[in-house]
Design an enzyme around this catalytic site. Structure first.
Site, mmCIF file in Angstrom:
data_model
loop_
_atom_site.group_PDB
_atom_site.id
_atom_site.type_symbol
_atom_site.label_atom_id
_atom_site.label_comp_id
_atom_site.label_asym_id
_atom_site.label_seq_id
_atom_site.Cartn_x
_atom_site.Cartn_y
_atom_site.Cartn_z
ATOM 1 N N HIS A 117 20.637 9.542 49.800
ATOM 2 C CA HIS A 117 19.383 8.832 49.525
ATOM 3 C C HIS A 117 18.401 9.000 50.689
ATOM 4 C CE1 HIS A 117 22.175 5.995 47.114
ATOM 5 N NE2 HIS A 117 21.449 6.634 46.219
ATOM 6 N N LYS A 142 25.481 -2.132 35.609
ATOM 7 C CA LYS A 142 26.624 -1.828 36.486
ATOM 8 C C LYS A 142 26.922 -3.081 37.310
ATOM 9 C CE LYS A 142 24.883 2.848 37.308
ATOM 10 N NZ LYS A 142 24.204 3.682 38.315
ATOM 11 N N ARG A 170 21.343 16.183 42.791
ATOM 12 C CA ARG A 170 22.389 16.766 43.641
ATOM 13 C C ARG A 170 22.951 18.030 43.035
ATOM 14 N NH1 ARG A 170 25.465 11.185 43.714
ATOM 15 N NH2 ARG A 170 24.864 11.572 41.578
ATOM 16 N N SER A 230 27.085 6.885 45.789
ATOM 17 C CA SER A 230 27.488 5.524 46.167
ATOM 18 C C SER A 230 28.861 5.232 45.568
ATOM 19 C CB SER A 230 26.476 4.507 45.643
ATOM 20 O OG SER A 230 25.211 4.768 46.177
#
Ligand code: PNS
Length: 168
Positions: free
Chosen positions: A17, A41, A90, A128
């Protein structure tokens, strides 16, 4: 002034990030890092904990604001008078998920663009989720997240192991 909103769960913030924030600042005058409240989540860290960790991680970087938002991202982007959403990519595996978010936001507003920046390949396997997964089993995550985040993860998982022992 060119302002971008960089939204996410940031549970917790990683070097991936931070890489996107640094890259984004080459393009924008200001980046608003916006933490989503009430994600479906189940987060490990509270909103306040996440914002505090992001503030600490970005304290030496000028032109960054840390905030949180509820509800639709597009409404928050309008409210902040920004017209760009910044997201990191990514790997190709991120694409489908990101396409869904960007396309939904485009349906909701034609005025807001989503800009994707590619994470440095060194960070392309950091998420994460995998940081939490390995921290849970006691692995050192200092290469993946800043020191204070690694400490917060250690504290969080030692709290939960005490809790587990108490209940046994
Ligand atoms: O870090 P994440 O969890 O991948 O971020 C996802 C996020 C926060 C960008 C996305 O879930 C979001 O914008 N949620 C707010 C609700 C919304 O606007 N939904 C419509 C777009 S899918």
């Amino acid at each position: 002034m060119k302002v971008a909103v960089y939204p996410g769960s940031f549970d917790p913030i990683t070097y991936g990030h931070l890489d996107i924030i640094h890259r984004g600042l080459k393009v924008f005058d200001k980046i608003i890092v916006a933490v989503l409240v009430n994600s479906s989540k189940k987060p490990l860290f509270s909103i306040e904990e996440r914002k505090k960790m992001i503030r600490e991680a970005t304290k030496k970087i000028e032109r960054v604001e840390v905030d949180s938002f509820q509800g639709l991202l597009i409404d928050y982007v309008h409210k902040r008078k920004a017209n760009v959403i910044l997201r990191g990519l990514r790997a190709i595996s991120d694409f489908e998920y990101e396409l869904k978010i960007a396309s939904t936001n485009r349906i909701l507003s034609e005025e807001v663009e989503t800009l994707f920046l590619m994470t440095n390949h060194k960070h392309s396997f950091i998420s994460s989720e995998n940081v939490k997964e390995i921290a849970k089993y006691g692995a050192d995550v200092r290469g993946l997240v800043p020191e204070h985040v690694a400490e917060a993860l250690e504290a969080k998982f030692s709290e939960s192991s005490i809790w587990t022992l108490d209940r046994e």
